[in-house]
Design an enzyme around this catalytic site. Structure first.
Site, PDB file in Angstrom:
ATOM      1  N   GLY A  55       8.470  -4.632 -11.200  1.00  0.00           N
ATOM      2  CA  GLY A  55       7.210  -5.291 -10.866  1.00  0.00           C
ATOM      3  C   GLY A  55       6.817  -6.441 -11.785  1.00  0.00           C
ATOM      4  N   SER A  94      -5.891  -5.839 -18.797  1.00  0.00           N
ATOM      5  CA  SER A  94      -5.165  -6.892 -18.056  1.00  0.00           C
ATOM      6  C   SER A  94      -4.219  -7.673 -18.966  1.00  0.00           C
ATOM      7  CB  SER A  94      -6.166  -7.849 -17.420  1.00  0.00           C
ATOM      8  OG  SER A  94      -5.474  -8.964 -16.897  1.00  0.00           O
ATOM      9  N   GLY A 143      -2.678   0.930   0.365  1.00  0.00           N
ATOM     10  CA  GLY A 143      -3.897   0.507  -0.343  1.00  0.00           C
ATOM     11  C   GLY A 143      -3.983  -1.012  -0.364  1.00  0.00           C
ATOM     12  N   GLY A 144      -4.829  -1.514  -1.258  1.00  0.00           N
ATOM     13  CA  GLY A 144      -5.034  -2.956  -1.350  1.00  0.00           C
ATOM     14  C   GLY A 144      -3.752  -3.712  -1.679  1.00  0.00           C
ATOM     15  N   LYS A 189     -11.824  -7.386  -5.664  1.00  0.00           N
ATOM     16  CA  LYS A 189     -10.983  -8.259  -4.827  1.00  0.00           C
ATOM     17  C   LYS A 189     -11.546  -8.450  -3.418  1.00  0.00           C
ATOM     18  CE  LYS A 189      -6.548  -7.812  -7.127  1.00  0.00           C
ATOM     19  NZ  LYS A 189      -5.111  -7.664  -6.984  1.00  0.00           N
ATOM     20  N   ASP A 234      -1.062 -12.618  -4.760  1.00  0.00           N
ATOM     21  CA  ASP A 234      -0.292 -11.383  -5.017  1.00  0.00           C
ATOM     22  C   ASP A 234       0.965 -11.304  -4.136  1.00  0.00           C
ATOM     23  OD1 ASP A 234      -1.906 -10.300  -7.039  1.00  0.00           O
ATOM     24  OD2 ASP A 234      -3.259  -9.359  -5.591  1.00  0.00           O
TER      25      ASP A 234
HETATM   26  P1  ATR Z   1      -4.225  -0.440  -4.812  1.00  0.00           P
HETATM   27  O1  ATR Z   1      -5.370  -1.344  -4.457  1.00  0.00           O
HETATM   28  O2  ATR Z   1      -3.678  -0.660  -6.196  1.00  0.00           O
HETATM   29  O3  ATR Z   1      -3.163  -0.450  -3.768  1.00  0.00           O
HETATM   30  P2  ATR Z   1      -5.343   1.986  -3.739  1.00  0.00           P
HETATM   31  O4  ATR Z   1      -6.062   1.202  -2.682  1.00  0.00           O
HETATM   32  O5  ATR Z   1      -6.063   3.106  -4.413  1.00  0.00           O
HETATM   33  O6  ATR Z   1      -4.861   1.036  -4.912  1.00  0.00           O
HETATM   34  O7  ATR Z   1      -3.978   2.542  -3.091  1.00  0.00           O
HETATM   35  C1  ATR Z   1      -3.076   3.316  -3.811  1.00  0.00           C
HETATM   36  C2  ATR Z   1      -1.869   3.671  -2.913  1.00  0.00           C
HETATM   37  O8  ATR Z   1      -1.010   4.569  -3.644  1.00  0.00           O
HETATM   38  C3  ATR Z   1      -2.229   4.411  -1.635  1.00  0.00           C
HETATM   39  O9  ATR Z   1      -1.288   4.105  -0.634  1.00  0.00           O
HETATM   40  C4  ATR Z   1      -2.132   5.875  -2.074  1.00  0.00           C
HETATM   41  O10 ATR Z   1      -1.918   6.791  -1.027  1.00  0.00           O
HETATM   42  P3  ATR Z   1      -3.192   7.405  -0.210  1.00  0.00           P
HETATM   43  O11 ATR Z   1      -3.576   6.358   0.779  1.00  0.00           O
HETATM   44  O12 ATR Z   1      -2.663   8.626   0.410  1.00  0.00           O
HETATM   45  O13 ATR Z   1      -4.252   7.664  -1.248  1.00  0.00           O
HETATM   46  C5  ATR Z   1      -0.891   5.798  -2.916  1.00  0.00           C
HETATM   47  N1  ATR Z   1      -0.785   6.905  -3.885  1.00  0.00           N
HETATM   48  C6  ATR Z   1      -1.445   7.047  -5.052  1.00  0.00           C
HETATM   49  N2  ATR Z   1      -1.081   8.179  -5.685  1.00  0.00           N
HETATM   50  C7  ATR Z   1      -0.135   8.772  -4.898  1.00  0.00           C
HETATM   51  C8  ATR Z   1       0.661   9.956  -4.994  1.00  0.00           C
HETATM   52  N3  ATR Z   1       0.559  10.766  -6.065  1.00  0.00           N
HETATM   53  N4  ATR Z   1       1.529  10.235  -3.992  1.00  0.00           N
HETATM   54  C9  ATR Z   1       1.657   9.414  -2.924  1.00  0.00           C
HETATM   55  N5  ATR Z   1       0.935   8.269  -2.771  1.00  0.00           N
HETATM   56  C10 ATR Z   1       0.059   7.950  -3.738  1.00  0.00           C
END
Ligand code: ATR
Length: 285
Positions: A249, A18, A132-133, A69, A105
């Site tokens: 970001g 972090s 995702g989150g 979280k 966030d």
């Molecule tokens: P976070 O909490 O950081 O958002 P997460 O809940 O694991 O982490 O979500 C990651 C996001 O990145 C998701 O939308 C994931 O898509 P999936 O729902 O299909 O898993 C997306 N993601 C991660 N790797 C990816 C890849 N190689 N191509 C497309 N989408 C990806």
């Protein structure tokens, strides 16, 4: 702890990577506030004990990161409206015996858009990549801030649809839609979009994968990435080559920290110093 010392921290697992300790300790030092910000490694299943311990020790507040979280929710006395709607917390304030949860966030993203890109989100048509989150945190805050539309794209359709349902259930005044698009159809949709946000981890830590085809992205678009390692993701670079404005970001990272710091101390980050410090750190990372 010694009287007059402010102790802050972050709980996560793992927590070693972090950048928050660097940011917050710099802010404390720079503002002349006696205290420090500590990374606390907390395993799943130990959250309740950790929160009681932190409170008993007089810690003022902590950030919350992966994987806690959502899990912290049930241990809090109160949630602010954004964390309640997101169902995730990234900041806890120990407020005179009450444990209060916040989520900075999404607000960090909105602040970065305003202060780093000079854009307000109200009325914007948004294409959100990811479900995702991180994507949920952004979508909820963007809906609360009055964007006119959120189109969600995600690799796994079920998760994209679930995010849209989540928005429809709590924030139904914003039009939200899942778009199961192939790339040529996406291109047709892009003229109706103002803001494109990559909220997936694609592009993180190298590799040249793009989260969507950049075909059709042009100077009408502002393209944002939540990824900051590297700062110049292949997606942002490609969009910039096509004439789009881009926002990396780093601003969101700094602003979410600034908003948490304000909750704990009532003071703002020395943002310029912190940006320079993080740029240096990320260059050598
Ligand atoms: P976070 O909490 O950081 O958002 P997460 O809940 O694991 O982490 O979500 C990651 C996001 O990145 C998701 O939308 C994931 O898509 P999936 O729902 O299909 O898993 C997306 N993601 C991660 N790797 C990816 C890849 N190689 N191509 C497309 N989408 C990806």
């Amino acid at each position: 702890m010694a009287e007059g010392q402010l102790v802050l921290g972050i709980i996560g697992h793992p927590v070693g990577h972090s950048l928050s300790p660097l940011m917050h300790n710099e802010a404390l030092r720079n503002l002349g506030i006696k205290g420090f910000y500590v990374p606390f490694e907390v395993k799943p299943g130990e959250i309740e004990a950790a929160l009681s311990g932190l409170m008993a020790l007089g810690v003022k507040g902590v950030n919350v990161t992966i994987p806690h979280k959502q899990a912290v929710l049930e241990h809090l006395d109160q949630l602010d409206p954004v964390s309640a709607a997101t169902k995730a917390v990234n900041t806890i304030d120990f407020d005179g015996g009450r444990v209060v949860g916040y989520n900075t966030d999404g607000a960090g993203f909105v602040a970065s858009l305003r202060e780093d890109a000079g854009e307000e989100v109200g009325g914007k048509r948004v294409l959100l990549i990811g479900a995702g989150g991180a994507a949920r945190g952004l979508a909820v805050k963007l809906a609360m801030e009055g964007v006119s539309e959120i189109l969600v794209i995600n690799r796994t359709p079920e998760k994209g649809e679930a995010l849209v349902k989540h928005l429809e259930a709590g924030l139904s005044y914003t039009h939200a839609e899942f778009v199961p698009l192939k790339n040529d159809e996406l291109k047709e949709l892009l003229p109706g979009v103002d803001l494109i946000i990559n909220a997936t981890s694609v592009g993180m830590g190298g590799g040249d994968e793009l989260p969507i085809s950049p075909e059709g992205i042009d100077d009408r678009h502002l393209v944002c990435d939540i990824v900051y390692t590297p700062l110049k993701t292949p997606f942002l670079e490609e969009c910039r080559r096509r004439g789009a404005r881009t926002l990396d970001g780093l601003g969101m990272l700094i602003h979410q920290g600034d908003l948490a710091f304000q909750i704990w101390t009532g003071k703002r980050f020395p943002a310029g110093r912190i940006r320079r410090l993080l740029m240096e750190k990320l260059k050598t990372a």
